[in-house]
Design an enzyme around this catalytic site. Structure first.
Site, PDB file in Angstrom:
ATOM      1  N   LYS A 116     -20.925 -40.301 -32.644  1.00 57.23           N
ATOM      2  CA  LYS A 116     -22.279 -40.840 -32.535  1.00 57.23           C
ATOM      3  C   LYS A 116     -23.157 -40.033 -31.591  1.00 57.23           C
ATOM      4  CE  LYS A 116     -21.856 -45.567 -34.068  1.00 57.23           C
ATOM      5  NZ  LYS A 116     -22.152 -46.977 -33.838  1.00 57.23           N
ATOM      6  N   LYS A 118     -23.934 -48.100 -42.339  1.00 58.15           N
ATOM      7  CA  LYS A 118     -25.299 -48.638 -42.214  1.00 58.15           C
ATOM      8  C   LYS A 118     -26.283 -47.553 -41.836  1.00 58.15           C
ATOM      9  CE  LYS A 118     -23.880 -52.965 -40.118  1.00 58.15           C
ATOM     10  NZ  LYS A 118     -23.475 -53.401 -38.781  1.00 58.15           N
ATOM     11  N   LYS A 145     -17.306 -42.268 -44.770  1.00 59.59           N
ATOM     12  CA  LYS A 145     -17.314 -43.738 -44.779  1.00 59.59           C
ATOM     13  C   LYS A 145     -18.685 -44.281 -45.192  1.00 59.59           C
ATOM     14  CE  LYS A 145     -17.875 -45.744 -40.711  1.00 59.59           C
ATOM     15  NZ  LYS A 145     -17.822 -46.482 -39.457  1.00 59.59           N
TER      16      LYS A 145
HETATM   17  P1  AMP Z   1     -20.335 -52.098 -38.299  1.00 55.35           P
HETATM   18  O1  AMP Z   1     -21.083 -51.796 -39.567  1.00 55.35           O
HETATM   19  O2  AMP Z   1     -19.953 -50.853 -37.575  1.00 55.35           O
HETATM   20  O3  AMP Z   1     -21.015 -53.127 -37.429  1.00 55.35           O
HETATM   21  O4  AMP Z   1     -18.955 -52.758 -38.758  1.00 55.35           O
HETATM   22  C1  AMP Z   1     -18.731 -54.136 -38.950  1.00 55.35           C
HETATM   23  C2  AMP Z   1     -17.358 -54.374 -39.539  1.00 55.35           C
HETATM   24  O5  AMP Z   1     -17.290 -53.790 -40.858  1.00 55.35           O
HETATM   25  C3  AMP Z   1     -16.225 -53.728 -38.749  1.00 55.35           C
HETATM   26  O6  AMP Z   1     -15.080 -54.563 -38.797  1.00 55.35           O
HETATM   27  C4  AMP Z   1     -15.975 -52.432 -39.479  1.00 55.35           C
HETATM   28  O7  AMP Z   1     -14.666 -51.963 -39.311  1.00 55.35           O
HETATM   29  C5  AMP Z   1     -16.230 -52.847 -40.921  1.00 55.35           C
HETATM   30  N1  AMP Z   1     -16.696 -51.696 -41.718  1.00 55.35           N
HETATM   31  C6  AMP Z   1     -17.809 -50.951 -41.492  1.00 55.35           C
HETATM   32  N2  AMP Z   1     -17.938 -49.974 -42.415  1.00 55.35           N
HETATM   33  C7  AMP Z   1     -16.880 -50.109 -43.258  1.00 55.35           C
HETATM   34  C8  AMP Z   1     -16.443 -49.412 -44.430  1.00 55.35           C
HETATM   35  N3  AMP Z   1     -17.123 -48.378 -44.917  1.00 55.35           N
HETATM   36  N4  AMP Z   1     -15.309 -49.826 -45.043  1.00 55.35           N
HETATM   37  C9  AMP Z   1     -14.607 -50.890 -44.564  1.00 55.35           C
HETATM   38  N5  AMP Z   1     -14.959 -51.594 -43.460  1.00 55.35           N
HETATM   39  C10 AMP Z   1     -16.084 -51.221 -42.819  1.00 55.35           C
END
Ligand code: AMP
Ligand code: TRP
Length: 336
Positions: free
Chosen positions: A117, A203, A200
């Site tokens: 990041k 967002k 991956k």
């Molecule tokens: P975040 O978007 O970083 O706030 O992630 C929120 C939750 O979604 C966390 O448990 C991440 O591990 C999961 N997560 C985020 N992106 C992915 C993805 N591409 N595939 C699977 N899980 C995800």
């Protein structure tokens, strides 16, 4: 005496930074829903984490409500699970400070997400972006959660949390913090970008075509799958290295349909990419459209959301306040 160690308590959260996507749903929130059946669940909106990078205040406020709406629309039952903004429970920040005094810098230097990041701008990144995993440890330990359901990308942060809890317990010769177990469940722990099967789904990807958002309507979902990267190989087959995009889409298809990868292949092996994408669109729309509809309805009732969050805050505080009081005693702070 500190309260006894782990129970069946669950803690998890998502950063309310908008663009909640299929990866968040399949990798995390969908699992949270199932865990409600036999666990005491705390699902927060990680707004303190969101401000590790600059946020627009009005947008952050809207995103917290939108993410709360998504939790409910995906099946989190606010009567059973406490849903709350992290910033409304002061124990998160307070415990993060205390834990930061028990975390060697060397442990934080290993965190790969900070390196990704912060990139080349390391010296300009906020201190909070660097110490973010300590706040995450605080989130979990504040509730003495036994289990933490997350996607694959959070594994390293959870290992750090376990190390911090262990170090704290050893220093004070106590078992104050239970050592939490990560729950990385299901076949979609790492959903990949629609534009690049080796990256991956995220967002923060600049291209909205890289992800299916939970707010996308049927036409947008169809368009995004149509434009998703494909290859020239005939038929559909599963090979993560040679055909990462095909593997990712097949995996999404299987998970959405609740079938195994083999069953998915049996259905799709002789289809070309464009026919397969239509099948995929159909199942995705079937799963996501009720979620999107409920989200829209809920977002139109911010008063209902705020009331539900206030109830979640109350329940979260009831647990957090006890932990903080007991913890202060362990450390040697006066109880005044
Ligand atoms: P975040 O978007 O970083 O706030 O992630 C929120 C939750 O979604 C966390 O448990 C991440 O591990 C999961 N997560 C985020 N992106 C992915 C993805 N591409 N595939 C699977 N899980 C995800
Ligand atoms: N760091 C997590 C993410 O970006 C969100 C999060 C914050 C979290 N605190 C947590 C997840 C505690 C599980 C437990 O996805």
């Amino acid at each position: 005496m500190p309260s006894p160690a782990a129970n069946n308590r669950i803690l998890s959260g998502v950063q309310p930074t908008g663009n909640l996507h299929l990866g968040n749903y399949l990798g995390a929130i969908r699992n949270w829903v199932k865990l409600q059946q036999n666990h005491e669940c705390f699902y927060m909106l990680a707004d303190l984490h969101a401000i590790t990078v600059p946020q627009d205040p009005a947008l952050l406020r809207a995103n917290v409500r939108e993410t709360a709406a998504a939790y409910i629309a995906c099946g989190i039952d606010p009567k059973h699970s406490a849903i709350f903004p992290q910033s409304s429970v002061s124990g998160h920040s307070e415990l993060a400070w205390i834990l930061s005094c028990h975390t060697p810098l060397g442990w934080l230097n290993r965190m790969t997400q900070f390196k990704e990041k912060a990139g080349k701008q390391k010296d300009n990144a906020a201190l909070g972006l660097y110490s973010y995993p300590v706040l995450m440890a605080a989130d979990i330990l504040l509730y003495k959660a036994g289990f933490v359901p997350v996607g694959e990308d959070q594994k390293q942060h959870l290992e750090l949390c376990r190390d911090i809890a262990g170090a704290f317990n050893r220093q004070y010769q106590t078992e104050f913090f239970p050592i939490p177990e990560p729950l990385i469940l299901g076949e979609a722990t790492r959903v990949m970008s629609l534009r690049d099967g080796t990256k991956k789904m995220s967002k923060s990807d600049e291209s909205d075509y890289s992800r299916i958002n939970l707010t996308d309507d049927a036409d947008t979902i169809a368009l995004k799958f149509r434009k998703a990267k494909s290859d020239m190989v005939e038929g559909m087959s599963y090979d993560e290295t040679a055909r990462p995009e095909a593997a990712n889409l097949l995996n999404i298809y299987a998970v959405l349909k609740n079938i195994t990868r083999e069953q998915a292949l049996a259905e799709c092996a002789d289809k070309n990419f464009s026919a397969f994408k239509q099948m995929l669109t159909e199942v995705a729309v079937e799963t996501l459209s009720p979620i999107t509809r409920t989200m829209r309805e809920l977002i139109a009732s911010p008063d209902y959301i705020d009331e539900m969050l206030a109830n979640g805050v109350e329940r979260a505080k009831a647990v957090a306040d006890v932990t903080m009081r007991e913890l202060k005693n362990v450390i040697g702070f006066l109880d005044i």
